[in-house]
Enzyme design. Structure first.
Site, PDB file in Angstrom:
ATOM      1  N   LYS A   1      46.505 -32.473  63.388  1.00 52.07           N
ATOM      2  CA  LYS A   1      47.616 -31.995  64.232  1.00 52.07           C
ATOM      3  C   LYS A   1      47.203 -30.734  65.002  1.00 52.07           C
ATOM      4  O   LYS A   1      47.449 -30.613  66.199  1.00 52.07           O
ATOM      5  CB  LYS A   1      48.856 -31.707  63.361  1.00 52.07           C
ATOM      6  CG  LYS A   1      49.336 -32.913  62.566  1.00 52.07           C
ATOM      7  CD  LYS A   1      50.553 -32.602  61.703  1.00 52.07           C
ATOM      8  CE  LYS A   1      50.325 -31.602  60.610  1.00 52.07           C
ATOM      9  NZ  LYS A   1      49.423 -32.074  59.521  1.00 52.07           N
TER      10      LYS A   1
ATOM     11  N   ARG B   1      59.584 -31.715  58.735  1.00 57.17           N
ATOM     12  CA  ARG B   1      58.842 -32.149  57.558  1.00 57.17           C
ATOM     13  C   ARG B   1      59.746 -32.771  56.503  1.00 57.17           C
ATOM     14  O   ARG B   1      59.276 -33.208  55.460  1.00 57.17           O
ATOM     15  CB  ARG B   1      58.202 -30.910  56.951  1.00 57.17           C
ATOM     16  CG  ARG B   1      56.712 -30.973  56.905  1.00 57.17           C
ATOM     17  CD  ARG B   1      56.245 -29.655  56.372  1.00 57.17           C
ATOM     18  NE  ARG B   1      54.883 -29.712  55.997  1.00 57.17           N
ATOM     19  CZ  ARG B   1      53.885 -29.327  56.788  1.00 57.17           C
ATOM     20  NH1 ARG B   1      54.116 -28.903  57.999  1.00 57.17           N
ATOM     21  NH2 ARG B   1      52.667 -29.379  56.336  1.00 57.17           N
TER      22      ARG B   1
ATOM     23  N   ARG C   1      37.338 -27.512  56.183  1.00 57.20           N
ATOM     24  CA  ARG C   1      37.912 -26.780  57.332  1.00 57.20           C
ATOM     25  C   ARG C   1      37.672 -25.273  57.200  1.00 57.20           C
ATOM     26  O   ARG C   1      37.837 -24.694  56.134  1.00 57.20           O
ATOM     27  CB  ARG C   1      39.415 -27.013  57.411  1.00 57.20           C
ATOM     28  CG  ARG C   1      40.068 -26.097  58.466  1.00 57.20           C
ATOM     29  CD  ARG C   1      41.521 -26.369  58.714  1.00 57.20           C
ATOM     30  NE  ARG C   1      42.284 -26.519  57.513  1.00 57.20           N
ATOM     31  CZ  ARG C   1      43.429 -27.191  57.450  1.00 57.20           C
ATOM     32  NH1 ARG C   1      43.928 -27.737  58.535  1.00 57.20           N
ATOM     33  NH2 ARG C   1      44.071 -27.294  56.318  1.00 57.20           N
TER      34      ARG C   1
ATOM     35  N   ARG D   1      41.765 -21.284  54.342  1.00 59.03           N
ATOM     36  CA  ARG D   1      43.176 -21.118  53.936  1.00 59.03           C
ATOM     37  C   ARG D   1      43.296 -21.190  52.415  1.00 59.03           C
ATOM     38  O   ARG D   1      42.622 -22.013  51.783  1.00 59.03           O
ATOM     39  CB  ARG D   1      44.026 -22.216  54.584  1.00 59.03           C
ATOM     40  CG  ARG D   1      44.400 -21.898  56.020  1.00 59.03           C
ATOM     41  CD  ARG D   1      44.972 -23.061  56.781  1.00 59.03           C
ATOM     42  NE  ARG D   1      45.940 -23.892  56.076  1.00 59.03           N
ATOM     43  CZ  ARG D   1      46.563 -24.927  56.629  1.00 59.03           C
ATOM     44  NH1 ARG D   1      46.337 -25.236  57.893  1.00 59.03           N
ATOM     45  NH2 ARG D   1      47.408 -25.643  55.939  1.00 59.03           N
TER      46      ARG D   1
ATOM     47  N   ARG E   1      49.519 -31.201  48.240  1.00 57.66           N
ATOM     48  CA  ARG E   1      50.165 -31.256  49.564  1.00 57.66           C
ATOM     49  C   ARG E   1      50.340 -32.692  50.024  1.00 57.66           C
ATOM     50  O   ARG E   1      51.348 -33.043  50.639  1.00 57.66           O
ATOM     51  CB  ARG E   1      49.343 -30.459  50.594  1.00 57.66           C
ATOM     52  CG  ARG E   1      49.582 -28.955  50.488  1.00 57.66           C
ATOM     53  CD  ARG E   1      48.439 -28.140  51.051  1.00 57.66           C
ATOM     54  NE  ARG E   1      48.178 -28.398  52.444  1.00 57.66           N
ATOM     55  CZ  ARG E   1      47.032 -28.088  53.055  1.00 57.66           C
ATOM     56  NH1 ARG E   1      46.061 -27.517  52.396  1.00 57.66           N
ATOM     57  NH2 ARG E   1      46.885 -28.350  54.340  1.00 57.66           N
TER      58      ARG E   1
HETATM   59  P1  AP5 Z   1      43.465 -29.911  61.460  1.00 57.49           P
HETATM   60  O1  AP5 Z   1      43.552 -30.184  62.909  1.00 57.49           O
HETATM   61  O2  AP5 Z   1      43.482 -28.494  61.004  1.00 57.49           O
HETATM   62  O3  AP5 Z   1      44.555 -30.791  60.652  1.00 57.49           O
HETATM   63  P2  AP5 Z   1      46.141 -30.577  60.482  1.00 57.49           P
HETATM   64  O4  AP5 Z   1      46.767 -31.913  60.598  1.00 57.49           O
HETATM   65  O5  AP5 Z   1      46.604 -29.493  61.366  1.00 57.49           O
HETATM   66  O6  AP5 Z   1      46.146 -30.170  58.955  1.00 57.49           O
HETATM   67  P3  AP5 Z   1      46.966 -29.006  58.204  1.00 57.49           P
HETATM   68  O7  AP5 Z   1      46.276 -28.809  56.885  1.00 57.49           O
HETATM   69  O8  AP5 Z   1      47.144 -27.806  59.074  1.00 57.49           O
HETATM   70  O9  AP5 Z   1      48.319 -29.711  57.990  1.00 57.49           O
HETATM   71  P4  AP5 Z   1      49.428 -29.345  56.980  1.00 57.49           P
HETATM   72  O10 AP5 Z   1      50.560 -30.123  57.493  1.00 57.49           O
HETATM   73  O11 AP5 Z   1      49.036 -29.576  55.563  1.00 57.49           O
HETATM   74  O12 AP5 Z   1      49.523 -27.742  57.093  1.00 57.49           O
HETATM   75  P5  AP5 Z   1      50.474 -26.749  57.915  1.00 57.49           P
HETATM   76  O13 AP5 Z   1      49.677 -25.611  58.360  1.00 57.49           O
HETATM   77  O14 AP5 Z   1      51.272 -27.517  58.899  1.00 57.49           O
HETATM   78  O15 AP5 Z   1      42.119 -30.648  60.946  1.00 57.49           O
HETATM   79  C1  AP5 Z   1      41.731 -30.565  59.582  1.00 57.49           C
HETATM   80  C2  AP5 Z   1      40.185 -30.581  59.500  1.00 57.49           C
HETATM   81  O16 AP5 Z   1      39.722 -31.852  59.976  1.00 57.49           O
HETATM   82  C3  AP5 Z   1      39.487 -29.537  60.375  1.00 57.49           C
HETATM   83  O17 AP5 Z   1      38.313 -29.097  59.737  1.00 57.49           O
HETATM   84  C4  AP5 Z   1      39.141 -30.313  61.667  1.00 57.49           C
HETATM   85  O18 AP5 Z   1      38.002 -29.780  62.320  1.00 57.49           O
HETATM   86  C5  AP5 Z   1      38.877 -31.700  61.102  1.00 57.49           C
HETATM   87  N1  AP5 Z   1      39.247 -32.780  62.047  1.00 57.49           N
HETATM   88  C6  AP5 Z   1      40.358 -32.861  62.813  1.00 57.49           C
HETATM   89  N2  AP5 Z   1      40.370 -34.012  63.512  1.00 57.49           N
HETATM   90  C7  AP5 Z   1      39.234 -34.671  63.168  1.00 57.49           C
HETATM   91  C8  AP5 Z   1      38.682 -35.928  63.537  1.00 57.49           C
HETATM   92  N3  AP5 Z   1      39.305 -36.750  64.416  1.00 57.49           N
HETATM   93  N4  AP5 Z   1      37.501 -36.304  62.979  1.00 57.49           N
HETATM   94  C9  AP5 Z   1      36.876 -35.489  62.103  1.00 57.49           C
HETATM   95  N5  AP5 Z   1      37.340 -34.289  61.698  1.00 57.49           N
HETATM   96  C10 AP5 Z   1      38.511 -33.878  62.224  1.00 57.49           C
HETATM   97  O19 AP5 Z   1      51.482 -26.274  56.781  1.00 57.49           O
HETATM   98  C11 AP5 Z   1      51.002 -25.469  55.723  1.00 57.49           C
HETATM   99  C12 AP5 Z   1      52.122 -25.165  54.733  1.00 57.49           C
HETATM  100  O20 AP5 Z   1      53.170 -24.422  55.390  1.00 57.49           O
HETATM  101  C13 AP5 Z   1      52.836 -26.373  54.116  1.00 57.49           C
HETATM  102  O21 AP5 Z   1      52.126 -26.891  53.017  1.00 57.49           O
HETATM  103  C14 AP5 Z   1      54.172 -25.735  53.721  1.00 57.49           C
HETATM  104  O22 AP5 Z   1      54.001 -24.941  52.578  1.00 57.49           O
HETATM  105  C15 AP5 Z   1      54.458 -24.813  54.881  1.00 57.49           C
HETATM  106  N6  AP5 Z   1      55.218 -25.455  55.974  1.00 57.49           N
HETATM  107  C16 AP5 Z   1      54.741 -25.704  57.237  1.00 57.49           C
HETATM  108  N7  AP5 Z   1      55.688 -26.303  57.980  1.00 57.49           N
HETATM  109  C17 AP5 Z   1      56.782 -26.433  57.177  1.00 57.49           C
HETATM  110  C18 AP5 Z   1      58.062 -26.986  57.382  1.00 57.49           C
HETATM  111  N8  AP5 Z   1      58.411 -27.544  58.557  1.00 57.49           N
HETATM  112  N9  AP5 Z   1      58.929 -26.979  56.335  1.00 57.49           N
HETATM  113  C19 AP5 Z   1      58.585 -26.426  55.158  1.00 57.49           C
HETATM  114  N10 AP5 Z   1      57.386 -25.874  54.890  1.00 57.49           N
HETATM  115  C20 AP5 Z   1      56.484 -25.876  55.902  1.00 57.49           C
HETATM  116 MG    MG Z   2      47.492 -27.600  61.066  1.00 54.72          MG
END
Ligand code: AP5
Ligand code: MG
Length: 210
Positions: free
Chosen positions: A13, A86, A125, A156, A167
């Site tokens: 994402k 979410r 990552r 992270r 997660r």
């Molecule tokens: P990346 O692009 O960073 O993936 P992502 O989908 O953004 O993964 P996240 O871990 O950020 O998602 P998440 O939903 O768990 O965390 P968030 O920060 O939203 O890519 C990941 C890796 O893969 C990188 O190394 C990249 O280079 C590689 N990659 C990407 N695309 C690739 C491809 N096509 N091929 C190969 N490699 C690739 O949320 C974190 C925390 O915040 C949650 O756990 C929760 O505690 C809280 N939170 C956030 N939003 C809410 C909400 N709405 N409600 C409640 N709690 C929330």
């Molecule tokens: Mg992300």
């Protein structure tokens, strides 16, 4: 355009949001980034949030919706929602908020990634403290500096194998139902996230340009 980017942890994402920002005049809201910034500020709220986020659990819906509305109101641009909604209550609250603000979600894009890829992606990552670039490193021989700007890289706290697995479990229980919420809206599309980032971006661009 107001786009929801959905997908499990590590689906890409953040990576695709960065690419979209270069191609379209959009505003990116990553609720994960918003929460991490509050945690880093060391505020009393940030301390409470850190207890939740660093363990890989979800922040309560009411608090998330309140934080989100302030950001949505601060921009007139189209928005990429990354990591929100979410839960089904968050999706319902977003609908109500967008209606009230005379805006509309135009696309709900699910980046699909097989579960067995998640831990590997999350654990390899690194993110740049200076320019925010999201990088994938070789875990056996990780980079120490950002390949884009030379800045310091960080991992992270929720990017350990155990927390990534937790997660994914939280995603299956609380976030997958959001897919059903949008599936019949006429706005919902899936893309294969298990391809190169460039190919995923190409697929997303085709959807947006239809
Ligand atoms: P990346 O692009 O960073 O993936 P992502 O989908 O953004 O993964 P996240 O871990 O950020 O998602 P998440 O939903 O768990 O965390 P968030 O920060 O939203 O890519 C990941 C890796 O893969 C990188 O190394 C990249 O280079 C590689 N990659 C990407 N695309 C690739 C491809 N096509 N091929 C190969 N490699 C690739 O949320 C974190 C925390 O915040 C949650 O756990 C929760 O505690 C809280 N939170 C956030 N939003 C809410 C909400 N709405 N409600 C409640 N709690 C929330
Ligand atoms: Mg992300």
């Amino acid at each position: 355009m107001n786009i929801i980017l959905m997908g499990c942890p590590g689906a890409g994402k953040g990576t695709q949001s960065a690419k979209l920002l270069q191609a379209f005049p959009l505003h990116h809201i990553s609720t994960g980034d918003v929460l991490r910034a509050e945690i880093a500020s060391g505020s009393p709220l940030g301390k409470q949030l850190g207890e939740i986020v660093n363990k890989g659990n979800l922040v309560p819906d009411e608090l998330m919706v309140e934080m989100l509305e302030k950001i949505v109101k601060s921009t007139d641009k189209g928005i990429i929602f990354d990591g929100f909604p979410r839960t089904v209550p968050q999706a319902e609250a977003l609908d109500t908020m967008m209606q009230r603000l005379h805006r509309e979600i135009t696309h709900v894009i699910m980046i699909d990634l097989p579960a067995q890829e998640v831990v590997n992606r999350i654990c390899s990552r690194r993110q740049c403290k200076k320019c925010g670039a999201i990088l994938r490193v070789d875990i056996k021989n990780p980079l120490e500096k950002c390949s884009a700007c030379g800045g310091e890289l960080y991992t992270r706290p929720d990017d350990t194998p155990e927390r990534a697995t937790h997660r994914l479990e939280v995603y299956r229980n609380s976030t997958l139902p959001v897919k059903n919420y949008y599936q019949n809206s006429g706005k919902y599309v899936e893309v294969n996230g298990n391809q190169t980032p460039e190919k995923v971006f190409e697929d997303i661009t085709k959807i947006l340009e239809k």
